[in-house]
Design a protein around this motif. Sequence first.
Motif, PDB file in Angstrom:
ATOM      1  N   GLN A 156       0.828  -1.208   0.000  1.00  0.00           N
ATOM      2  CA  GLN A 156       0.000   0.000   0.000  1.00  0.00           C
ATOM      3  C   GLN A 156       0.866   1.263   0.000  1.00  0.00           C
ATOM      4  OE1 GLN A 156      -2.471  -0.591   3.456  1.00  0.00           O
ATOM      5  NE2 GLN A 156      -3.985  -1.808   2.336  1.00  0.00           N
ATOM      6  N   LYS A 157       1.958   1.207   0.732  1.00  0.00           N
ATOM      7  CA  LYS A 157       2.865   2.363   0.815  1.00  0.00           C
ATOM      8  C   LYS A 157       3.374   2.768  -0.563  1.00  0.00           C
ATOM      9  CE  LYS A 157       7.295   3.748   2.889  1.00  0.00           C
ATOM     10  NZ  LYS A 157       8.400   3.343   3.816  1.00  0.00           N
ATOM     11  N   TYR A 158       3.635   1.761  -1.405  1.00  0.00           N
ATOM     12  CA  TYR A 158       4.185   2.038  -2.730  1.00  0.00           C
ATOM     13  C   TYR A 158       3.152   1.848  -3.842  1.00  0.00           C
ATOM     14  CZ  TYR A 158       8.660   2.232  -0.355  1.00  0.00           C
ATOM     15  OH  TYR A 158       9.684   2.574   0.492  1.00  0.00           O
ATOM     16  N   ASN A 159       1.887   1.775  -3.430  1.00  0.00           N
ATOM     17  CA  ASN A 159       0.778   1.692  -4.394  1.00  0.00           C
ATOM     18  C   ASN A 159       0.951   0.520  -5.370  1.00  0.00           C
ATOM     19  OD1 ASN A 159      -1.689   2.572  -5.443  1.00  0.00           O
ATOM     20  ND2 ASN A 159      -0.696   3.853  -6.999  1.00  0.00           N
ATOM     21  N   LYS A 160       1.261  -0.648  -4.814  1.00  0.00           N
ATOM     22  CA  LYS A 160       1.463  -1.849  -5.617  1.00  0.00           C
ATOM     23  C   LYS A 160       0.385  -2.886  -5.298  1.00  0.00           C
ATOM     24  CE  LYS A 160       5.318  -0.699  -7.715  1.00  0.00           C
ATOM     25  NZ  LYS A 160       5.424  -0.610  -9.211  1.00  0.00           N
ATOM     26  N   ASN A 161      -0.022  -3.620  -6.318  1.00  0.00           N
ATOM     27  CA  ASN A 161      -1.010  -4.684  -6.149  1.00  0.00           C
ATOM     28  C   ASN A 161      -0.332  -6.011  -5.839  1.00  0.00           C
ATOM     29  OD1 ASN A 161      -3.233  -2.972  -6.795  1.00  0.00           O
ATOM     30  ND2 ASN A 161      -2.796  -3.261  -8.979  1.00  0.00           N
TER      31      ASN A 161
END
Length: 438
Positions: A156-161
Amino acid sequence: MIIIRTLLFFIYLLSIVYIGKAIDICVLANSKTDEDFSYKLLINKFNEYSVENNLNITLSLNLISKENSTLTDYELAIESLLLKKSKKYDLLYFDNTYTTTLGRYFLNLEDYIPIEHINNYKDGIALQTCYYDNHLIGLPITIDFTVLYYNEKLLQKYNKNYPRTWDELIETARYIVQKEKEANNTLLIGYNGMMSDSETGTCSLYEFIYTFRDTINSSFPDLQSQNTKNALTKLKQIKEELSSNEIFKSNNAFTFRNIGKKYILFGKNWYTPVLYEDYKKDILPGSKNGISGSVLGGYNLSINKYICEEKRNAAIIAFKFLTTKEIQKSFMLESKQYSPITSFYDDEKVCEVIDCSLYKRLQLVQRPYSADYGTWSSKFRNKIYKYLYDSSISLSNVLKEADKITSEYSNSANSKKTFYRLFIIIFLFSIFSTFILI
């Protein structure tokens, strides 16, 4: 007064007769520690049921563990006993991979258990591990599988799925690990591997190759196929870019310990109901979106075919109780462990406690059967490890050797290997007679 004394005397005699009819059923099981909640929960449930219904049957658990025994091969220890037609144990738990090795020593349950009882298990892959020579010699009690633990907070911190393919996992882990290094977090591990010199290592290899099959319904790839070559090439890439030889060779305790410390971004390990802060679980990625894989683990329960009729009848009563839907559901809700009975995953009450969606998305694969599975497993993984951990070894040559080993050990009629195994078992029997099993 004489009449009262006479009555009391007869009551005493009757109590002796009654107690004399009590049947003690010995249960043998394997655990990592002396305190295994799962086994004891089921044993206690039956003993309570037996008292309430005056069955006069008691289950006694003998738990073989690393803490109370020097034995290193539980299934081989069982075989060393039953080869001598030992009646020491009545009900036996064993790893479902060893059905081919141990199946000959157990009752054919189809002669004793109602078909409607057996049918509770018919839709699950685990029941397939219970057949020996076309006879049903056990029922699955538990199932194990692997999942990917991932640090949701970092994603979530790096906006990754969450990655659905191994390439996505490499890309995501490479990016996040680099960003964390820039923030002075140099301890983050991209991926753990779990390729140790143990059965877990074999499982990790086998299921990784399985994630490179062409479609969901495709069978396990041929060992010399391009699919397998692609799988092991990708596995080596993951090791070199996201991990190290040392980390890849570590065991599951290392993984859970570092998940607890939040040092692992993606960590493959066996499923556990334990919750770790910031971490969630999901199925493993694959070579393409929609493809996954997990080796099927777990334990089956069987009845020793050499025990006397009285013990056999009592063992059957206990066996039926332990494998009923009602008891399995109760056990599932209390232990939060997954069950081999697939109908539970449409039960709302169960799904409030267990992640039913996770189970339904699993793509399970059985390990290959062999009359000497343990030897095959060790040789198989160590052949492939030569490529994984040594840059100078040819992948094609390694796979040829691994394929040859698999072909040899899949032939249970190999007389030389059978003779050698029997020699080892008889030798071990003479040793084990001084230990806990006899």
